[in-house]
Design a protein around this motif. Sequence first.
Motif, PDB file in Angstrom:
ATOM      1  N   ARG A  32      39.213  43.739  36.159  1.00 13.73           N
ATOM      2  CA  ARG A  32      39.139  44.146  34.758  1.00 13.73           C
ATOM      3  C   ARG A  32      39.490  45.616  34.640  1.00 13.73           C
ATOM      4  O   ARG A  32      39.165  46.411  35.507  1.00 13.73           O
ATOM      5  CB  ARG A  32      37.751  43.892  34.209  1.00 13.73           C
ATOM      6  CG  ARG A  32      37.500  42.425  34.005  1.00 13.73           C
ATOM      7  CD  ARG A  32      36.419  42.202  32.981  1.00 13.73           C
ATOM      8  NE  ARG A  32      36.379  40.785  32.672  1.00 13.73           N
ATOM      9  CZ  ARG A  32      35.274  40.106  32.555  1.00 13.73           C
ATOM     10  NH1 ARG A  32      34.112  40.693  32.701  1.00 13.73           N
ATOM     11  NH2 ARG A  32      35.318  38.832  32.266  1.00 13.73           N
ATOM     12  N   GLY A  33      40.155  45.951  33.547  1.00 15.66           N
ATOM     13  CA  GLY A  33      40.535  47.334  33.319  1.00 15.66           C
ATOM     14  C   GLY A  33      40.465  47.678  31.853  1.00 15.66           C
ATOM     15  O   GLY A  33      40.204  46.826  31.003  1.00 15.66           O
ATOM     16  N   THR A  34      40.720  48.920  31.568  1.00 16.81           N
ATOM     17  CA  THR A  34      40.733  49.414  30.192  1.00 16.81           C
ATOM     18  C   THR A  34      42.175  49.661  29.758  1.00 16.81           C
ATOM     19  O   THR A  34      43.103  49.614  30.569  1.00 16.81           O
ATOM     20  CB  THR A  34      39.952  50.740  30.102  1.00 16.81           C
ATOM     21  OG1 THR A  34      40.637  51.721  30.911  1.00 16.81           O
ATOM     22  CG2 THR A  34      38.517  50.580  30.587  1.00 16.81           C
ATOM     23  N   LYS A  35      42.356  49.975  28.497  1.00 17.12           N
ATOM     24  CA  LYS A  35      43.697  50.308  28.011  1.00 17.12           C
ATOM     25  C   LYS A  35      44.227  51.553  28.717  1.00 17.12           C
ATOM     26  O   LYS A  35      45.424  51.663  28.969  1.00 17.12           O
ATOM     27  CB  LYS A  35      43.683  50.495  26.496  1.00 17.12           C
ATOM     28  CG  LYS A  35      43.495  49.182  25.773  1.00 17.12           C
ATOM     29  CD  LYS A  35      43.513  49.355  24.279  1.00 17.12           C
ATOM     30  CE  LYS A  35      43.318  47.985  23.632  1.00 17.12           C
ATOM     31  NZ  LYS A  35      43.264  48.059  22.189  1.00 17.12           N
ATOM     32  N   GLU A  36      43.330  52.470  29.069  1.00 19.78           N
ATOM     33  CA  GLU A  36      43.740  53.675  29.806  1.00 19.78           C
ATOM     34  C   GLU A  36      44.262  53.299  31.199  1.00 19.78           C
ATOM     35  O   GLU A  36      45.267  53.834  31.660  1.00 19.78           O
ATOM     36  CB  GLU A  36      42.575  54.659  29.913  1.00 19.78           C
ATOM     37  CG  GLU A  36      42.930  55.942  30.645  1.00 19.78           C
ATOM     38  CD  GLU A  36      44.064  56.729  29.986  1.00 19.78           C
ATOM     39  OE1 GLU A  36      44.825  57.382  30.723  1.00 19.78           O
ATOM     40  OE2 GLU A  36      44.186  56.690  28.746  1.00 19.78           O
ATOM     41  N   THR A  37      43.590  52.360  31.857  1.00 17.97           N
ATOM     42  CA  THR A  37      44.057  51.874  33.160  1.00 17.97           C
ATOM     43  C   THR A  37      45.438  51.264  33.027  1.00 17.97           C
ATOM     44  O   THR A  37      46.324  51.511  33.842  1.00 17.97           O
ATOM     45  CB  THR A  37      43.084  50.814  33.729  1.00 17.97           C
ATOM     46  OG1 THR A  37      41.754  51.301  33.694  1.00 17.97           O
ATOM     47  CG2 THR A  37      43.461  50.428  35.138  1.00 17.97           C
ATOM     48  N   GLY A  87      30.730  42.142  39.397  1.00 17.55           N
ATOM     49  CA  GLY A  87      31.758  42.760  38.582  1.00 17.55           C
ATOM     50  C   GLY A  87      33.030  43.094  39.342  1.00 17.55           C
ATOM     51  O   GLY A  87      33.924  43.690  38.789  1.00 17.55           O
ATOM     52  N   GLY A  88      33.113  42.730  40.606  1.00 16.27           N
ATOM     53  CA  GLY A  88      34.300  42.981  41.402  1.00 16.27           C
ATOM     54  C   GLY A  88      35.401  41.996  41.068  1.00 16.27           C
ATOM     55  O   GLY A  88      35.291  41.206  40.133  1.00 16.27           O
ATOM     56  N   VAL A 125      40.660  27.228  45.725  1.00 12.90           N
ATOM     57  CA  VAL A 125      40.082  28.444  45.180  1.00 12.90           C
ATOM     58  C   VAL A 125      38.622  28.192  44.884  1.00 12.90           C
ATOM     59  O   VAL A 125      38.216  27.075  44.649  1.00 12.90           O
ATOM     60  CB  VAL A 125      40.794  28.911  43.884  1.00 12.90           C
ATOM     61  CG1 VAL A 125      42.210  29.286  44.161  1.00 12.90           C
ATOM     62  CG2 VAL A 125      40.707  27.866  42.808  1.00 12.90           C
ATOM     63  N   GLY A 126      37.860  29.234  44.901  1.00 15.62           N
ATOM     64  CA  GLY A 126      36.454  29.108  44.544  1.00 15.62           C
ATOM     65  C   GLY A 126      35.936  30.475  44.202  1.00 15.62           C
ATOM     66  O   GLY A 126      36.539  31.483  44.527  1.00 15.62           O
ATOM     67  N   GLY A 127      34.807  30.495  43.567  1.00 10.91           N
ATOM     68  CA  GLY A 127      34.247  31.781  43.238  1.00 10.91           C
ATOM     69  C   GLY A 127      32.886  31.638  42.622  1.00 10.91           C
ATOM     70  O   GLY A 127      32.514  30.567  42.179  1.00 10.91           O
ATOM     71  N   PRO A 128      32.138  32.702  42.606  1.00  7.53           N
ATOM     72  CA  PRO A 128      30.806  32.648  42.030  1.00  7.53           C
ATOM     73  C   PRO A 128      30.874  32.451  40.527  1.00  7.53           C
ATOM     74  O   PRO A 128      31.724  33.013  39.865  1.00  7.53           O
ATOM     75  CB  PRO A 128      30.202  34.000  42.394  1.00  7.53           C
ATOM     76  CG  PRO A 128      31.356  34.890  42.655  1.00  7.53           C
ATOM     77  CD  PRO A 128      32.479  34.016  43.132  1.00  7.53           C
TER      78      PRO A 128
END
Length: 124
Positions: free
Chosen positions: A113-118, A35-36, A26-29
């Motif tokens: 990432r999401g919100t409580k509504e999501t 924000g994706g 695995v890797g990532g910035p």
Amino acid sequence: MANFVLQVPKTLRSFSLSATSNGASVGGPQSGGNGGPVIVELPLDQIKRPLMRTRANDPHKVKDLMDSIQEIGLQVPIDVLEVDGVYYGFSGCHRYEAHQRLGLPTIRCKIRRGTKETLRHHLR
């Protein structure tokens, strides 16, 4: 041991790469990105599975996935929603159970990432 070539975009400031418990990489910035979704290894016990009680997995599919994961590792990460630091898994049920049954401590996840509504929307 396999050899590979890693091509990294010039705009990426920092990059990490590590081996996982199931042989995948695995890797990532690390520079914040756009924000994706981010792909990381998460401990299975940190992922809440709110739909686990209402859905049953196909045992044959789980067994086939267990065999595949042991042979070549997890090929497709599960999707996880992060809300206020808590991780919720709504897809990848068979892959998650295969990791559990294999006794693997972590699983590769694509985190959004999401919100409580999501979260409420996913629980309907």
